[in-house]
Design a protein around this motif. Structure first.
Motif, PDB file in Angstrom:
ATOM      1  N   HIS A   1      -4.602  -1.699   7.343  1.00  0.00           N
ATOM      2  CA  HIS A   1      -4.145  -0.525   6.714  1.00  0.00           C
ATOM      3  C   HIS A   1      -5.024   0.591   6.784  1.00  0.00           C
ATOM      4  CE1 HIS A   1      -1.043  -3.059   4.721  1.00  0.00           C
ATOM      5  NE2 HIS A   1      -2.024  -4.145   4.681  1.00  0.00           N
TER       6      HIS A   1
ATOM      7  N   ASN B   1       1.965  -4.742   7.944  1.00  0.00           N
ATOM      8  CA  ASN B   1       0.716  -3.866   8.174  1.00  0.00           C
ATOM      9  C   ASN B   1       1.085  -2.427   8.612  1.00  0.00           C
ATOM     10  OD1 ASN B   1       1.195  -4.131  10.858  1.00  0.00           O
ATOM     11  ND2 ASN B   1      -0.204  -5.806  10.977  1.00  0.00           N
ATOM     12  N   ASN B   2       0.160  -1.882   9.007  1.00  0.00           N
ATOM     13  CA  ASN B   2       0.608  -0.225   9.699  1.00  0.00           C
ATOM     14  C   ASN B   2       1.539  -0.163  10.534  1.00  0.00           C
ATOM     15  OD1 ASN B   2      -0.673   1.550   8.671  1.00  0.00           O
ATOM     16  ND2 ASN B   2      -2.509   1.723  10.012  1.00  0.00           N
TER      17      ASN B   2
ATOM     18  N   SER C   1       0.857  -1.250  -0.030  1.00  0.00           N
ATOM     19  CA  SER C   1       0.002  -0.060   0.102  1.00  0.00           C
ATOM     20  C   SER C   1       1.098   1.395   0.132  1.00  0.00           C
ATOM     21  CB  SER C   1      -0.967  -0.057   1.202  1.00  0.00           C
ATOM     22  OG  SER C   1      -0.042   0.176   2.433  1.00  0.00           O
TER      23      SER C   1
ATOM     24  N   GLN D   1       3.812   0.616   2.713  1.00  0.00           N
ATOM     25  CA  GLN D   1       3.930  -0.433   3.372  1.00  0.00           C
ATOM     26  C   GLN D   1       4.156  -1.616   2.604  1.00  0.00           C
ATOM     27  OE1 GLN D   1      -0.161   0.397   4.835  1.00  0.00           O
ATOM     28  NE2 GLN D   1       0.471  -0.130   6.849  1.00  0.00           N
TER      29      GLN D   1
END
Lengths: 112, 113
Positions: free
Chosen positions: B99, A96-97, A30, A91
């Motif tokens: 996300h 993930n985050n 992402s 990412q």
């Protein structure tokens, strides 16, 4: 592991267009775009999750080329309020985050 | 609805001292990430806390440590301060570890003399 942004700085007149690029050497899952004005916190603009996905936000849009691990932010008919530093955050696949990496930023100045 | 709040806003410390920075996440957010932003640079990931545990860590020495409390607020501790630790420290919160967009606080400006 940090994404690379280009250009480092852009100066525009109101109404002109600009493109900011973000690339990574790693496979991406992402891309996030944020804008930070001087003395303020970064503000979220948009997130792109799928390869080829394009999103728009008023006259600001972005694309994500998953194969090239690149994203571009398009600012059309720029306004004075667009001035600030733009950061892409990436990412990688499998993360993930937890592990958001940011580029060094692109400073955009819009003049009357 | 309060956003992410950080305290203090500014701090001046002497080399070798220790500092604690605090962050309250946005309402409804349970994940807190800390970033260091040097002047003219992008935010550098320090670590992230979720469910009171450090989930991921960036390339920072053990002098940097943190904690998350049951109410999801978080602290960043830096020991044995170096001149190079002078920076803006940003806290960002998000819901869960997926996300989701990060919501940043206004940061704490740390100056080490």
């Amino acid at each position: 592991q940090q994404p690379v942004q280009s250009p480092q700085a852009v100066i525009l007149r109101e109404g002109e267009d600009a493109v900011i690029n973000c690339s990574s050497s790693k496979a991406l899952y992402s891309v996030h775009w944020y804008r930070q004005k001087h003395g303020e916190a970064p503000v979220f603009l948009m997130i792109l999750l799928k390869g080829g996905e394009q999103k728009g936000h008023d006259k600001i849009s972005a694309s994500f080329n998953e194969k090239k691990q690149q994203s571009s932010l398009y600012l059309t008919a720029s306004q004075l309020s667009y001035s600030g530093t733009y950061f892409c955050g990436t990412q990688r696949r499998g993360n993930n985050n937890n592990d958001m990496r940011f580029g060094a930023g692109t400073r955009l100045t819009v003049k009357p | 609805d309060a956003g992410v709040t950080q305290s203090p806003t500014h701090l001046i410390k002497t080399r070798g001292q220790q500092v604690t920075l605090r962050c309250s996440p946005k309402s409804g957010h349970d994940t807190v990430s800390w970033y260091q932003q040097a002047l003219g640079q992008g935010p550098q990931f320090i670590f992230q806390y979720y469910e009171e545990e450090e989930r991921q860590r960036g390339n920072f020495p053990d002098r940097f440590s943190g904690h998350q409390f049951p109410n999801y607020s978080s602290e960043l501790n830096v020991n044995a301060l170096l001149l190079g630790d002078s920076a803006l420290y940003l806290c960002a919160s998000s819901p869960g570890t997926g996300h989701s967009p990060l919501h940043f606080g206004n940061g704490t400006r740390l100056t080490v003399t």
